[in-house]
Design a protein around this motif. Structure first.
Motif, PDB file in Angstrom:
ATOM      1  N   LEU A  41       0.763  -1.242   0.025  1.00 23.14           N
ATOM      2  CA  LEU A  41      -0.044  -0.217   0.010  1.00 23.14           C
ATOM      3  C   LEU A  41       0.823   1.186  -0.058  1.00 23.14           C
ATOM      4  O   LEU A  41       0.702   2.297  -0.740  1.00 23.14           O
ATOM      5  N   VAL A  42       1.959   1.252   0.655  1.00 18.61           N
ATOM      6  CA  VAL A  42       2.916   2.448   0.668  1.00 18.61           C
ATOM      7  C   VAL A  42       3.427   2.524  -0.591  1.00 18.61           C
ATOM      8  O   VAL A  42       3.684   3.787  -1.039  1.00 18.61           O
ATOM      9  N   GLN A  43       3.712   1.508  -1.217  1.00 18.07           N
ATOM     10  CA  GLN A  43       4.466   1.793  -2.756  1.00 18.07           C
ATOM     11  C   GLN A  43       3.150   2.129  -3.500  1.00 18.07           C
ATOM     12  O   GLN A  43       3.547   3.275  -4.381  1.00 18.07           O
ATOM     13  N   ALA A  44       2.112   1.857  -3.633  1.00 20.44           N
ATOM     14  CA  ALA A  44       0.916   2.104  -4.341  1.00 20.44           C
ATOM     15  C   ALA A  44       0.633   3.578  -3.861  1.00 20.44           C
ATOM     16  O   ALA A  44       0.520   4.589  -5.079  1.00 20.44           O
ATOM     17  N   PHE A  45       0.679   4.102  -2.890  1.00 18.82           N
ATOM     18  CA  PHE A  45       0.572   5.455  -2.155  1.00 18.82           C
ATOM     19  C   PHE A  45       1.470   6.331  -2.814  1.00 18.82           C
ATOM     20  O   PHE A  45       1.114   7.444  -3.360  1.00 18.82           O
ATOM     21  N   ILE A  46       2.945   5.958  -2.737  1.00 14.38           N
ATOM     22  CA  ILE A  46       3.952   6.850  -3.429  1.00 14.38           C
ATOM     23  C   ILE A  46       3.728   7.125  -4.903  1.00 14.38           C
ATOM     24  O   ILE A  46       3.870   8.164  -5.448  1.00 14.38           O
ATOM     25  N   TYR A 206     -14.599   7.807  -7.940  1.00 12.78           N
ATOM     26  CA  TYR A 206     -14.341   7.066  -9.190  1.00 12.78           C
ATOM     27  C   TYR A 206     -13.055   6.311  -9.098  1.00 12.78           C
ATOM     28  O   TYR A 206     -12.969   5.338 -10.225  1.00 12.78           O
ATOM     29  N   MET A 207     -12.241   7.028  -8.684  1.00 14.72           N
ATOM     30  CA  MET A 207     -10.774   6.111  -8.513  1.00 14.72           C
ATOM     31  C   MET A 207     -10.962   4.774  -7.940  1.00 14.72           C
ATOM     32  O   MET A 207     -10.149   4.000  -8.608  1.00 14.72           O
ATOM     33  N   ILE A 208     -11.372   4.674  -6.755  1.00 16.83           N
ATOM     34  CA  ILE A 208     -11.964   3.253  -6.102  1.00 16.83           C
ATOM     35  C   ILE A 208     -12.419   2.431  -7.160  1.00 16.83           C
ATOM     36  O   ILE A 208     -12.055   1.217  -7.110  1.00 16.83           O
ATOM     37  N   SER A 215      -8.746  -4.622 -10.983  1.00 23.01           N
ATOM     38  CA  SER A 215      -8.406  -5.544  -9.893  1.00 23.01           C
ATOM     39  C   SER A 215      -7.104  -5.157  -9.287  1.00 23.01           C
ATOM     40  O   SER A 215      -6.074  -5.803  -9.239  1.00 23.01           O
ATOM     41  N   GLN A 216      -7.049  -3.782  -8.906  1.00 17.35           N
ATOM     42  CA  GLN A 216      -6.008  -3.172  -8.138  1.00 17.35           C
ATOM     43  C   GLN A 216      -6.292  -2.759  -6.828  1.00 17.35           C
ATOM     44  O   GLN A 216      -6.808  -1.757  -6.249  1.00 17.35           O
TER      45      GLN A 216
END
Length: 256
Positions: A41-46, A206-208, A215-216
């Protein structure tokens, strides 16, 4: 020292949860396709911060929430004040409130889209309706619970109705009104996400939804937690404003 202990006690549960979550993910106990580890999640957040998608969608949702919440809260306070001080108007409108209030906000979305289109107006209207009820009901409750002795003293001093409203009724009702405002902002976020999931091409909802279709799950969770953190910050700001206004009202009334 006491503040430091309070901070530690507040963060110990989230920290333990994150540690257990990370360890479980590393050991393969959790399905990474449903619940990715916190490190993912941290990687996706960055990544979402770097490409600007998270900030852009959050700002769009914040703009919608601000417009709808501001209008809903304003109408809720004004209408709630009128219903609180006038028993006749309360009797006339209370049945309508009882009918419309239980209707889920998502049920209004199709009708609002038909009437206002899929633009900003329909989303702001959903947020307005959702944030209206907590503010309205708590304003009415706060005004009806004003101590009768205070009203009697004000009348004895021959204060006019406007003076009594501004200096007696509203200051006494502020705690209840602020409770409604804090509940209203939570409802506003729920409404904007629901509206953006149904009909939108931007915003955190919308992003969610788009991430779910691709499937992310890590992007979905980043969006969900972002909503939680933004809501927490807004609630803290309202809480700080509440303390300052209530303290000012108390000092102001005491000086009189």
């Amino acid at each position: 020292m006491k503040k430091s202990i309070d901070i530690i006690l507040k963060i110990i549960a989230p920290v333990l949860l994150i540690i257990i979550w990370q360890v479980s993910g590393s050991l393969g106990v959790l399905n990474e396709h449903i619940l990715p580890a916190p490190s993912v999640l941290v990687q996706a957040f960055i990544k979402l911060i770097q490409n600007g998608k998270l900030i852009t969608n959050l700002l769009i949702s914040l703009s919608r929430v601000f417009k709808g919440y501001l209008l809903g809260a304003l109408i809720g306070i004004i209408l709630g004040t009128i219903m609180g001080i006038s028993r006749g108007i309360n009797r006339v409108l209370s049945s309508l409130v009882s009918i419309f209030r239980p209707i889920p906000m998502i049920a209004w979305i199709p009708l609002l889209i038909l009437g206002l289109g899929i633009g900003e107006e329909s989303k702001v209207a959903v947020i307005l309706i959702g944030s209206l009820w907590p503010v309205l009901l708590n304003t009415i409750s706060g005004i009806l619970s004003v101590d009768n002795k205070l009203l009697e003293v004000a009348k004895t001093l021959e204060k006019n109705k406007i003076n009594i409203l501004v200096n007696v009724i509203l200051p006494s009702a502020w705690p209840s009104i602020f409770t409604g405002l804090r509940l209203g902002i939570s409802t506003a976020w729920t409404c904007v996400v629901a509206a953006e999931m149904v009909a939108a091409s931007s915003g955190i909802g919308y992003m969610i939804t788009y991430a779910r279709e691709l499937s992310q799950p890590e992007v979905v969770l980043v969006g969900v937690f972002s909503i939680g953190f933004i809501g927490l910050i807004i609630d803290a700001l309202i809480g700080t404003l509440q303390k300052r206004i209530l303290r000012w009202s108390y000092i102001n009334n005491r000086d009189r």
